[in-house]
Design an enzyme around this catalytic site. Structure first.
Site, PDB file in Angstrom:
ATOM      1  N   GLN A 221       0.834  -1.208   0.000  1.00 29.01           N
ATOM      2  CA  GLN A 221       0.000   0.000   0.000  1.00 29.01           C
ATOM      3  C   GLN A 221       0.866   1.255   0.000  1.00 29.01           C
ATOM      4  OE1 GLN A 221      -3.067  -1.973   3.119  1.00 29.01           O
ATOM      5  NE2 GLN A 221      -3.496   0.166   2.724  1.00 29.01           N
ATOM      6  N   ARG A 368      -9.065  -0.070   7.527  1.00 24.28           N
ATOM      7  CA  ARG A 368     -10.019   0.891   6.945  1.00 24.28           C
ATOM      8  C   ARG A 368     -10.380   1.960   7.973  1.00 24.28           C
ATOM      9  NH1 ARG A 368     -14.188  -1.066   2.574  1.00 24.28           N
ATOM     10  NH2 ARG A 368     -14.542   0.910   1.571  1.00 24.28           N
ATOM     11  N   CYS A 369      -9.347   2.561   8.492  1.00 22.37           N
ATOM     12  CA  CYS A 369      -9.531   3.454   9.626  1.00 22.37           C
ATOM     13  C   CYS A 369      -8.314   4.342   9.716  1.00 22.37           C
ATOM     14  CB  CYS A 369      -9.660   2.572  10.865  1.00 22.37           C
ATOM     15  SG  CYS A 369      -9.230   3.350  12.410  1.00 22.37           S
ATOM     16  N   GLU A 738     -12.806   5.430   4.697  1.00 19.85           N
ATOM     17  CA  GLU A 738     -12.856   4.842   6.032  1.00 19.85           C
ATOM     18  C   GLU A 738     -14.214   5.029   6.706  1.00 19.85           C
ATOM     19  OE1 GLU A 738      -9.799   3.672   6.587  1.00 19.85           O
ATOM     20  OE2 GLU A 738      -9.000   4.722   4.865  1.00 19.85           O
TER      21      GLU A 738
END
Ligand code: CDP
Length: 784
Positions: A221, A368-369, A738
């Site tokens: 990523q 996802r935060c 997110e």
């Protein structure tokens, strides 16, 4: 660009002038596992069956006899090269291959390289490891007790305590609690879960001895940050390392850290002079790569009798496994957890967090935060419901009474953030109207009278996304800017390269739309590339919804730099002064004579053939954007559930999501992001848990135990939005990826607890499985 257009099918105006331009751009067309290189061999890892054990010896001769096996690499081999340990992203160190002892089940102990995947797996099975079991600690509270075994013998500090961190004003907050009319307290655990991306981790390391260059295809990523880490660990100069991140089958934070499999593959390629491929197995992914959450939280609110919330006090213990490997900005040991005052205008707040080592897998990644924002949001939205219950007040009314008013932005929170913009009541009103709140309350009353279980859960979250600014946020010392490079060719076609790395979020589409809007060039004439450190400009990568706030801003600014030069060329072509031109309807037009105009395509050709004297040829620019602040998206989610008294099973009858991410670039992409994140939130609330028994054996290390919702279980979602642009972002956009995972777990849980509240139930920890609900009902004396 107008709000109406932004809510149209294609978001930004110009980019979808032609209907065919509203398509999705395809990815690169291959994944790491598709990479096939001449002479490639395969790597398999030997993993520890024990959670805590001393290594007494490793016997590799049987493995080396397996046909096709080329080499076995152990921790001792790595230690000789100084590579047995590697730095984590949180200033700790982590074993690459175990040398002395193992600290969690599934830890990497050795690696076998062979001509085929099967030979490598057979070789790994033939490696004999002699272990001596040690006492295991899986509970973070027990890990901090005086007599707990010290797990990390390599550290000077002889305890399992990692850090203490606090934010806010303890004394002022305590004083409010001492005198408050009403206080509530709630313990809650945000359980250990896992992003479980469709594609597990993988890499192909390819050492080229002729050019002395290492190319690594990898599920990354953050390719540039990874290149820097490889350079630091291996001592190779950065220009001799190339990271290529092809299509990535989902990241969700799981592909931010560097894992032992990547490092050992690079070592094996150097050793053998051949390309080495490592493809992680599913159980390896679930049991050894970055888990999420595992926060043990205690929250308190102080309020007046009429429901004005005055203060928040939070104490939390984070379980980090045996290595503190959370992927987060260096100065934030608990991530952005101090966003936990949420959407509310409080007099004061205080939050403290401690970290503990245990014999569980390392991680603590931002699934996802934006770095512990999910835990923070869950904490405040759950506790506000507990307060509503205590006060006997409607949860929607309580929230509205305490929201930060729109005219208070920019708003400085007592915990240290400055929110850029917001209209929380606007989003809530829309959601209440969409869900038909008043009617639902009536229906619920009737059902309760009949003894039926129906619940309504609200969550009005505030997110924080877009790390930097660089002075505040860095990863291993590198400030968290991001970048875009734009080049317009003579024919008016555009190549743009960005520092972030999509894993399915569709940057190729949305970033092309930003450029189309800024440059007046159709989106179909723009190619966006990323994920190759030899070509893309340096960037810190995609996670925590930072792409649009940071690299999206860089893209707009780079385009504006190009436009500034283009204006000079347009003035030259139109034989007017630069100041007599205005950029209007996607062309430079002479003020007062708009038909005299030059489009970017006209200007592009002239940039290579006919530039004014003193101006260099070409039409390109690069921008490294350091955001002045983060962006603060928000929204209201409302969930309606029905519970079967006989089984305890709960089903979502209705789910309304109103999001506000400022200017929307592509509504279809945003909608997709919301649907995906809500489904993750649903899964976390209802079915997902990575658990361990007392010996440290993982339960949840495979898809029979760690459940992924299919289309059958996934609820239907009704989505809509409000648009409150970010005042500091060049196009007013905030991040969005997110938000649904951050905001939704509290909505699901609040709905289930609301249904059970007539029976005195105030809280159940996630995942709220049907057996937990069944037990709560039976404990309350309710029969099915
Ligand atoms: O960093 P990441 O890409 O995961 O998250 P993001 O910046 O929230 O963006 C997710 C996707 O939604 C990207 O393709 C964005 O460009 C798109 N998006 C959008 O169309 N409009 C926004 N206001 C925010 C994001």
């Amino acid at each position: 660009m107008s709000a109406t257009k932004a809510q149209d099918i294609g978001g930004l105006g110009h980019s979808v002038r032609r209907k065919e331009d509203a398509r999705f751009v395809r990815g690169k067309g291959h994944y790491v596992d598709d990479v096939k290189l001449k002479g490639m061999c395969y790597l398999a890892l030997v993993r520890s069956p024990y959670a805590h054990a001393r290594l007494k010896g490793i016997e590799t001769s049987a493995a080396l006899q397996v046909p096709g096996v080329l080499a076995v690499i152990t921790g001792a081999d790595l230690a000789e090269a100084g590579l047995a340990w590697m730095p984590t992203l949180s200033h700790d160190q982590q074993m690459v291959l175990a040398t002395d002892k193992v600290l969690f089940q599934g830890q990497e102990v050795a690696a076998v390289v062979a001509e085929s995947r099967f030979a490598a797996a057979d070789g790994a099975a033939a490696v004999r490891v002699d272990y001596e079991e040690l006492p295991v600690v899986v509970d973070p509270h027990a890990a901090l007790e005086k007599d707990a075994p010290v797990l990390r013998e390599d550290r000077d500090e002889k305890s399992n305590h990692i850090f203490h961190w606090e934010a806010g004003d303890r004394a002022a907050t305590d004083a409010i609690f001492d005198e408050a009319d009403v206080t509530v307290a709630q313990d809650m655990v945000y359980q250990r879960c896992h992003p479980a991306p469709l594609e597990c981790c993988a890499c192909v390391a390819d050492w080229d001895p002729v050019n002395e260059k290492m190319t690594i295809y990898m599920t990354s990523q953050a390719p540039h940050a990874h290149r820097t880490l490889f350079a630091l660990v291996a001592g190779l100069p950065e220009h001799k390392i190339r990271i290529i991140s092809p299509d990535v089958g989902g990241g969700f934070g799981n592909k931010v850290p560097i894992y032992p499999g990547y490092v050992v593959s690079a070592v094996a390629s150097l050793k053998l002079g051949r390309p080495v491929k490592w493809t992680e197995e599913r159980s390896g992914n679930l049991s050894s790569t970055g888990f999420a959450r595992d926060y043990h939280m205690h929250a308190e609110l102080a309020a007046t009798k009429d429901g004005t919330i005055r203060a928040l006090r939070v104490k939390t213990l984070g379980d980090h496994g045996p290595f503190y490997a959370a992927a987060q900005p260096s100065k934030f040991p608990a991530g952005f957890y101090n966003i936990c005052s949420g959407s509310y205008d409080l007099e004061n707040a205080f939050v403290e967090v401690d970290g503990a080592y245990t014999n569980k897998a390392p991680g603590g990644i931002a699934y996802r935060c934006s770095f512990r924002v999910t835990e923070a949001s869950f904490l405040i939205e759950r506790t506000v419901d507990v307060l509503a219950d205590e006060l006997g007040m409607d949860p929607a009314e309580l929230r509205k009474k305490n929201f930060i008013a729109p005219d208070k932005f920019p708003y400085a929170t007592p915990l240290g953030w400055t929110y850029d913009s917001g209209d929380y009541a606007g989003a809530m009103d829309k959601a209440l109207q969409m869900v038909g709140y008043e009617d639902l309350l009536k229906e619920q009353e009737e059902k309760r009278a009949r003894g039926e279980l129906m619940g309504i859960g609200i969550s009005s979250f505030t997110e924080i996304v877009g790390a930097g600014p660089g002075k505040q946020c860095d990863i291993v010392g590198i400030e968290m800017f991001d970048s875009c490079e734009v080049r317009i060719h003579p024919t008016g076609k555009v190549l743009a390269r960005i520092g972030v790395q999509t894993q399915g979020q569709g940057h190729e589409t949305t970033f092309a739309q930003i450029l189309a809007e800024e440059l007046g060039i159709p989106v179909g004439d723009i190619t966006v590339e990323h994920g190759d450190t030899d070509t893309a400009p340096y960037g810190l990568g995609t996670y925590a919804s930072r792409s649009t706030p940071v690299a999206g801003a860089a893209t707009a600014v780079a385009a504006r730099k190009v436009r500034a030069k283009a204006q000079k060329i347009a003035a030259h072509l139109l034989e007017v002064d630069e100041a007599d031109l205005e950029w209007k309807d996607y062309a430079f037009r002479v003020k007062g004579a708009p038909d005299q105009a030059k489009t970017m395509a006209d200007i592009a050709f002239a940039a290579y053939t006919n530039v004014p004297e003193g101006l260099e040829a070409g039409l390109e620019a690069v921008d490294y954007y350091d955001p002045p602040n983060m962006t603060y998206p928000f929204g209201t989610y409302i969930c309606v559930v029905d519970i079967d008294k006989g089984t305890g099973d709960w089903t979502v009858r209705k789910f309304v999501a109103v999001d506000d991410c400022g200017t929307v670039i592509n509504p279809m992409v945003v909608e997709g992001q919301i649907h995906g994140g809500l489904t993750e939130g649903f899964a976390i609330s209802k079915m997902q848990l990575i658990d361990y028994d007392e010996q440290g054996n993982i339960t949840g290390g495979n898809f029979m135990e760690y459940l992924i919702p299919t289309a059958v279980e996934t609820p239907h979602y009704d989505t809509d939005r409000t648009v409150t642009p970010s005042p500091h972002h060049p196009i007013g956009a905030k991040g969005v990826g997110e938000s649904p995972n951050v905001g939704s777990p509290a909505a699901f849980v609040n709905a289930v607890i609301d249904a059970l509240s007539p029976y005195g139930v105030r809280h159940i920890d996630m995942p709220i499985t049907s057996d937990k609900v069944w037990k709560a009902l039976r404990d309350a004396g309710v029969e099915g």
